[in-house]
Design a protein around this motif. Sequence first.
Motif, PDB file in Angstrom:
ATOM      1  N   GLY A 173      23.541 -83.372 -31.092  1.00 31.76           N
ATOM      2  CA  GLY A 173      22.958 -81.981 -30.862  1.00 31.76           C
ATOM      3  C   GLY A 173      23.720 -81.216 -30.047  1.00 31.76           C
ATOM      4  N   ILE A 174      23.328 -80.154 -29.512  1.00 34.47           N
ATOM      5  CA  ILE A 174      23.980 -78.974 -28.359  1.00 34.47           C
ATOM      6  C   ILE A 174      23.318 -79.619 -27.391  1.00 34.47           C
ATOM      7  N   THR A 175      24.344 -79.799 -26.256  1.00 36.44           N
ATOM      8  CA  THR A 175      23.995 -80.206 -24.793  1.00 36.44           C
ATOM      9  C   THR A 175      24.487 -79.598 -23.542  1.00 36.44           C
ATOM     10  N   LYS A 176      23.707 -78.910 -22.901  1.00 39.06           N
ATOM     11  CA  LYS A 176      24.313 -78.085 -21.902  1.00 39.06           C
ATOM     12  C   LYS A 176      24.446 -79.010 -20.526  1.00 39.06           C
ATOM     13  N   ASN A 177      25.678 -79.191 -19.862  1.00 36.22           N
ATOM     14  CA  ASN A 177      26.043 -80.041 -18.663  1.00 36.22           C
ATOM     15  C   ASN A 177      25.874 -78.929 -17.571  1.00 36.22           C
ATOM     16  N   TYR A 178      25.134 -78.911 -16.818  1.00 34.11           N
ATOM     17  CA  TYR A 178      24.965 -78.199 -15.598  1.00 34.11           C
ATOM     18  C   TYR A 178      25.807 -78.668 -14.412  1.00 34.11           C
ATOM     19  N   SER A 179      26.255 -79.854 -14.379  1.00 27.71           N
ATOM     20  CA  SER A 179      26.897 -80.531 -13.627  1.00 27.71           C
ATOM     21  C   SER A 179      28.257 -80.727 -13.652  1.00 27.71           C
ATOM     22  N   LYS A 180      28.835 -80.660 -14.992  1.00 27.70           N
ATOM     23  CA  LYS A 180      30.140 -81.021 -15.323  1.00 27.70           C
ATOM     24  C   LYS A 180      31.168 -80.222 -14.479  1.00 27.70           C
ATOM     25  N   GLU A 181      31.268 -79.127 -14.187  1.00 22.07           N
ATOM     26  CA  GLU A 181      32.143 -78.534 -13.415  1.00 22.07           C
ATOM     27  C   GLU A 181      31.378 -78.352 -11.895  1.00 22.07           C
ATOM     28  N   ALA A 182      32.608 -78.112 -10.977  1.00 16.91           N
ATOM     29  CA  ALA A 182      32.436 -78.298  -9.679  1.00 16.91           C
ATOM     30  C   ALA A 182      31.882 -76.948  -9.053  1.00 16.91           C
ATOM     31  N   ILE A 183      31.908 -75.884  -9.672  1.00 16.03           N
ATOM     32  CA  ILE A 183      31.520 -74.576  -9.378  1.00 16.03           C
ATOM     33  C   ILE A 183      30.872 -74.020 -10.366  1.00 16.03           C
ATOM     34  N   ARG A 184      29.681 -73.180 -10.006  1.00 16.09           N
ATOM     35  CA  ARG A 184      29.053 -72.527 -11.112  1.00 16.09           C
ATOM     36  C   ARG A 184      28.655 -70.920 -10.649  1.00 16.09           C
ATOM     37  N   ARG A 185      28.666 -69.767 -11.670  1.00 16.52           N
ATOM     38  CA  ARG A 185      28.323 -68.495 -11.398  1.00 16.52           C
ATOM     39  C   ARG A 185      26.933 -68.389 -11.485  1.00 16.52           C
ATOM     40  N   VAL A 186      26.582 -67.779 -10.069  1.00 19.07           N
ATOM     41  CA  VAL A 186      25.160 -67.190 -10.035  1.00 19.07           C
ATOM     42  C   VAL A 186      24.927 -65.613 -10.440  1.00 19.07           C
ATOM     43  N   ASP A 187      24.034 -65.419 -11.413  1.00 19.51           N
ATOM     44  CA  ASP A 187      23.930 -64.010 -11.711  1.00 19.51           C
ATOM     45  C   ASP A 187      22.616 -63.487 -11.609  1.00 19.51           C
ATOM     46  N   TRP A 188      22.638 -62.281 -11.066  1.00 18.26           N
ATOM     47  CA  TRP A 188      21.201 -61.758 -10.638  1.00 18.26           C
ATOM     48  C   TRP A 188      21.360 -60.220 -11.171  1.00 18.26           C
ATOM     49  N   GLU A 189      20.306 -59.716 -11.259  1.00 17.29           N
ATOM     50  CA  GLU A 189      20.159 -58.120 -11.854  1.00 17.29           C
ATOM     51  C   GLU A 189      19.062 -57.418 -11.177  1.00 17.29           C
ATOM     52  N   PHE A 190      19.378 -56.614  -9.868  1.00 13.52           N
ATOM     53  CA  PHE A 190      18.642 -55.665  -9.339  1.00 13.52           C
ATOM     54  C   PHE A 190      18.510 -54.425  -9.601  1.00 13.52           C
ATOM     55  N   GLY A 191      17.178 -53.786  -9.886  1.00 14.96           N
ATOM     56  CA  GLY A 191      17.032 -52.651 -10.225  1.00 14.96           C
ATOM     57  C   GLY A 191      16.525 -51.627  -8.895  1.00 14.96           C
ATOM     58  N   ILE A 192      17.112 -50.435  -8.855  1.00 13.58           N
ATOM     59  CA  ILE A 192      16.770 -49.466  -7.708  1.00 13.58           C
ATOM     60  C   ILE A 192      16.137 -48.195  -8.646  1.00 13.58           C
ATOM     61  N   ALA A 193      15.437 -47.494  -7.832  1.00  9.65           N
ATOM     62  CA  ALA A 193      14.778 -46.319  -8.521  1.00  9.65           C
ATOM     63  C   ALA A 193      15.863 -45.180  -8.753  1.00  9.65           C
ATOM     64  N   TYR A 194      15.572 -44.325  -9.705  1.00  6.99           N
ATOM     65  CA  TYR A 194      16.295 -43.138  -9.935  1.00  6.99           C
ATOM     66  C   TYR A 194      16.208 -42.160  -8.849  1.00  6.99           C
ATOM     67  N   GLY A 195      17.407 -41.945  -8.191  1.00  6.75           N
ATOM     68  CA  GLY A 195      17.423 -40.932  -7.425  1.00  6.75           C
ATOM     69  C   GLY A 195      17.906 -41.720  -5.986  1.00  6.75           C
ATOM     70  N   ASP A 196      17.676 -42.869  -5.936  1.00  7.17           N
ATOM     71  CA  ASP A 196      18.495 -43.705  -4.933  1.00  7.17           C
ATOM     72  C   ASP A 196      19.850 -43.537  -4.854  1.00  7.17           C
ATOM     73  N   ASN A 197      20.628 -44.096  -3.695  1.00  6.34           N
ATOM     74  CA  ASN A 197      21.965 -44.062  -3.542  1.00  6.34           C
ATOM     75  C   ASN A 197      22.397 -45.306  -3.943  1.00  6.34           C
ATOM     76  N   TYR A 198      23.361 -45.354  -5.135  1.00  2.00           N
ATOM     77  CA  TYR A 198      23.787 -46.501  -5.784  1.00  2.00           C
ATOM     78  C   TYR A 198      24.837 -46.961  -4.888  1.00  2.00           C
ATOM     79  N   ASP A 199      25.715 -46.091  -4.184  1.00  2.00           N
ATOM     80  CA  ASP A 199      26.735 -46.649  -3.238  1.00  2.00           C
ATOM     81  C   ASP A 199      26.173 -47.459  -2.164  1.00  2.00           C
ATOM     82  N   GLN A 200      24.937 -46.886  -1.775  1.00  2.00           N
ATOM     83  CA  GLN A 200      24.351 -47.669  -0.552  1.00  2.00           C
ATOM     84  C   GLN A 200      23.931 -48.972  -1.003  1.00  2.00           C
TER      85      GLN A 200
END
Length: 280
Positions: A173-200
Amino acid sequence: MKELFNATSSISWDVFLNKVIDLGTSFGSRIIGAVIIFIIGRWIIRKINRLVVTILEKRHAEASLSSFVKSFFKITLNLLLVIVIVSKLGVEASSFIALFASAGVAIGMALSGTLQNFAGGVMILLFKPFKVGDFIEAQGQSGTVKEIQIFNTIISTADNKIIIIPNGGLSTGITKNYSKEAIRRVDWEFGIAYGDNYDQAKAVLDKLIAADQRILKDPAHFIALTSLGESSVNIVVRAWVNAADYWGVFFDMNENVYKTFSQEGINIPFPQMDVHLIQK
């Protein structure tokens, strides 16, 4: 004539008793011998198992290989002990093996799953998709691998539950190994309100990432506006960390973003619905 019959009966009875005594003595000695063989055999098996463990430890064998070899030796040696005991009880070893071979097809069909699990265990040891200590996700379960046995793999979940997974399905079967590699990528998604400053908001995220020493500089982190949602402007953040730091960085960043956005006057929106009442 009567005296002859009585003499004959007496002789037959004596012969019968002698045969019974001989059989009892013979069978009793076999039973005693089988018990002695069992006791000595179990002692020898324990000694061999300890010797195997010592050899594996001296050679610094992987925990995955070590658990598999110990399981294999234990089952094989006990099976040999059973064959020796059965032979001592009067069943010829050749007859026993022939009987076992003649029933091979039926046993193979009945134990097809077990044989598949054994083959799966061998495949896991050969190709090493994971090892003891790795955190994996397979067969709808996730946890840290504790043992790779001859037929099963034992994993411990994050809430300390023990799960036994057959090696057959695990190897195919399909196996996901989270420890095989020494480094991992962390992903986030944050929302801000319309009208707020994206650059800030992007500058705040850059600052938070730079302040966390667990986040690696190479590969560099990534921040971008990923989508315009129904009620928020969504920003994706990707950063690389050592595998052991993954969850700590993930949770800490969520907390820091929530606190810092509030201090910087950046709003984190939530779904809202406007209801209009029309009076007739």
